[in-house]
Design an enzyme around this catalytic site. Structure first.
Site, PDB file in Angstrom:
ATOM      1  N   PHE A 367       0.807  -1.213   0.000  1.00  0.00           N
ATOM      2  CA  PHE A 367       0.000   0.000   0.000  1.00  0.00           C
ATOM      3  C   PHE A 367       0.844   1.268   0.000  1.00  0.00           C
ATOM      4  O   PHE A 367       0.881   2.002  -0.963  1.00  0.00           O
ATOM      5  CB  PHE A 367      -0.989  -0.022   1.173  1.00  0.00           C
ATOM      6  CG  PHE A 367      -2.070  -1.043   0.996  1.00  0.00           C
ATOM      7  CD1 PHE A 367      -3.276  -0.715   0.422  1.00  0.00           C
ATOM      8  CD2 PHE A 367      -1.860  -2.361   1.398  1.00  0.00           C
ATOM      9  CE1 PHE A 367      -4.268  -1.660   0.227  1.00  0.00           C
ATOM     10  CE2 PHE A 367      -2.852  -3.324   1.220  1.00  0.00           C
ATOM     11  CZ  PHE A 367      -4.058  -2.975   0.628  1.00  0.00           C
ATOM     12  N   GLU A 368       1.529   1.549   1.103  1.00  0.00           N
ATOM     13  CA  GLU A 368       2.246   2.817   1.194  1.00  0.00           C
ATOM     14  C   GLU A 368       3.549   2.605   1.956  1.00  0.00           C
ATOM     15  O   GLU A 368       3.554   2.552   3.180  1.00  0.00           O
ATOM     16  CB  GLU A 368       1.385   3.870   1.889  1.00  0.00           C
ATOM     17  CG  GLU A 368       1.972   5.262   1.839  1.00  0.00           C
ATOM     18  CD  GLU A 368       1.038   6.289   2.448  1.00  0.00           C
ATOM     19  OE1 GLU A 368       0.666   7.246   1.752  1.00  0.00           O
ATOM     20  OE2 GLU A 368       0.686   6.135   3.638  1.00  0.00           O
ATOM     21  N   GLN A 369       4.609   2.474   1.220  1.00  0.00           N
ATOM     22  CA  GLN A 369       5.923   2.338   1.848  1.00  0.00           C
ATOM     23  C   GLN A 369       6.861   3.369   1.248  1.00  0.00           C
ATOM     24  O   GLN A 369       6.770   3.709   0.064  1.00  0.00           O
ATOM     25  CB  GLN A 369       6.485   0.936   1.625  1.00  0.00           C
ATOM     26  CG  GLN A 369       6.631   0.532   0.171  1.00  0.00           C
ATOM     27  CD  GLN A 369       7.411  -0.757   0.012  1.00  0.00           C
ATOM     28  OE1 GLN A 369       8.604  -0.801   0.286  1.00  0.00           O
ATOM     29  NE2 GLN A 369       6.732  -1.798  -0.414  1.00  0.00           N
TER      30      GLN A 369
END
Length: 540
Positions: A367-369
């Site tokens: 998702f969001e790294q």
């Protein structure tokens, strides 16, 4: 003409679509989960290429948060109708199991640099779409057709339908125009017209070592299509020891003087396990039209390591050290990409001459790294950076990573013990392949002072990876941890079965903060230094 060594686009540059407009050549390649989407390279001579744009660069065009590894942008097709450029692409939301969610879109632009239009949704009936501009002005949309009822795989053929650019949608009847051959797994269609024949080029055999380029033709665009008498026209299956393996998924282009070339993906395996750490690369072959009006690959069907091109290649920059500074006015260097998100301001920014990564999710997130990296384009290289990061516990970590996907990576981190003591710790998924778990027990951490910048480095020599570090004020690097097996950073070890992993190795900087405080890691520079090494058997 000069002999040029393949590949022409080394490192992860898969599924090439080639186009000539006047004296300019362009190649569009897949980017999968890496953002921005699609790479377009430019050349004047087919030998020397420069990355000019990644056109899918805003949220309204592409948002891949939640896309699994090796999903995202598959097999773009770049064309020109005499007035504007057209780009079609698939955003794959799921690929494993019985169902595939494959959404196909169309964008266009007056210039290659853009801006590119808002996407027009086409269909979700398969992947690898292409757009063909016929002589009568009609535009035809072709893609691989999938049928979830088929076993063991859902590949059902090549689907064709007319595209109406004024209406902004597909119109009229659809038809499965080509079911494929006994090679199976037909995909990657491209249509051409020559001397009254419609030619259909496809990829077959999967993305592994049985990959191939199939060619067929018909007098009617709707078919039936007859298969080339010497099908496939390109494949490495007859030469398992050849330098270029996994050859397939191609496209053709004509030069102004009438020569024809085929670009295709390929892999250069190393180690006894035949692992392609550089991913699926882009190669080129000379082709010709026979008296029977069929296309043949010169010296084919096995791809040639060397090919005659209109110009020699200048490899000076390829072997040069790349030292990246971070300048807010210039933005992030074009060699770098990040993962999935169209909101890069949430994961990084450039301030005060530093790349500042905002700690978000773990390095294995879909998702969001916060991970900013560049392609590995050499079998051996050194990389280093300097990081300023003051974690308070083990849930905050940042550093330098050699990365393939959430299943396979090596990561030297500046982190802290639960008591707040800062330390260096290596995170590796090597021993747990293909499950993607961290090696347990982990390597013994090295305590470091709670303040001060840390220089982090890694060296890859073929399949051997060694981390090293130096504290602020120290000149010499010190090795840390054991020697790791860098060859797992490859499609063959990507955590999926055959034909399931599609990218390539990257190296870059990352930061995570599971405490939710969005702690920032500040990086002064990044260096990528190619090294000629004895294990580089197939390097260019």
């Amino acid at each position: 003409m000069p002999q040029v060594r393949n590949p022409i686009l080394p490192g992860f540059n898969a599924d090439p679509s080639i186009l000539r407009v006047g004296d300019d050549y362009y190649i569009a390649t897949s980017t999968f989960e890496w953002y921005p989407g699609v790479q377009i390279h430019h050349s004047k001579d087919l030998a020397n290429w420069d990355l000019v744009t990644r056109p899918l660069n805003r949220k309204s065009q592409l948002d891949m948060r939640g896309n699994p590894d090796s999903c995202g942008i598959w097999a773009p097709c770049l064309t020109h109708d005499g007035e504007k450029f057209w780009l079609v692409y698939t955003d794959v939301k799921r690929k494993d199991g019985s169902f595939k969610d494959t959404h196909n879109y169309i964008v266009h632009s007056e210039t290659i640099e853009g801006p590119w239009s808002e996407p027009i949704y086409a269909n979700s009936s398969g992947f690898d779409p292409s757009l063909f501009h016929d002589e009568d002005g009609k535009k035809w949309f072709a893609n691989m057709l999938q049928d979830h009822r088929r076993r063991p795989r859902s590949f059902a053929g090549i689907r064709l339908q007319e595209f109406d650019p004024k209406a902004g949608k597909l119109v009229g009847p659809t038809k499965n125009i080509f079911a494929g051959t006994e090679l199976d797994l037909v995909e990657g269609p491209h249509l051409y017209k020559r001397n009254g024949w419609y030619y259909l080029l496809t990829a077959e055999g999967g993305t592994g070592y049985e990959h191939a380029v199939t060619f067929c033709r018909s007098r009617d665009i709707w078919g039936p299509y007859e298969v080339h008498p010497k099908n496939p026209i390109l494949s490495s299956t007859l030469a398992p020891l050849a330098a270029l393996q996994r050859a397939g998924h191609g496209d053709i282009v004509d030069t102004p003087d009438g020569k024809t070339y085929l670009v295709h993906l390929t892999g250069r395996p190393t180690t006894q396990f035949r692992r392609c750490v550089l991913g699926r690369e882009c190669a080129i072959q000379e082709a010709y039209w026979g008296d029977d009006e069929w296309l043949y690959v010169k010296n084919g069907p096995v791809p040639s390591l060397y090919v005659e091109l209109p110009a020699s290649r200048d490899d000076t920059n390829y072997w040069a050290e790349q030292r990246y500074a971070f300048d807010a006015d210039k933005g992030l260097h074009k060699d770098f990409q990040w993962l999935r998100t169209p909101e890069p301001e949430r994961i990084f920014g450039i301030e005060n001459g530093q790349l500042q990564l905002v700690g978000r999710e773990a390095i294995g997130s879909w998702f969001e790294q916060a991970l900013v990296a560049r392609r590995q384009t050499h079998f051996s290289y050194d990389a280093e950076t300097v990081v300023d990061f003051s974690p308070t516990d083990e849930r905050q970590f940042a550093g330098l990573t050699a990365y393939y996907c959430r299943f396979n990576f090596f990561y030297i981190t500046v982190t802290a013990h639960s008591d707040g003591q800062r330390e260096l710790l290596i995170l590796s998924s090597e021993a747990s392949h293909p499950e993607g778990r961290l090696n347990l027990p982990m390597s013994e951490p090295v305590q470091i002072p709670n303040e001060g910048k840390v220089r982090l480095a890694l060296s890859i020599r073929g399949q051997k990876l060694q981390f090293s570090y130096a504290l602020e004020g120290e000149k010499d690097l010190k090795n840390i941890g054991r020697v790791y097996d860098a060859s797992i950073l490859c499609d063959e070890c990507g955590g999926h079965k055959a034909h399931g992993s599609f990218t390539g190795a990257f190296v870059g900087m990352a930061c995570s903060d599971a405490n939710g405080t969005a702690m920032r890691a500040k990086f002064d520079y990044f260096v990528y230094r190619p090294v000629e090494h004895a294990t580089d058997r197939y390097d260019i």
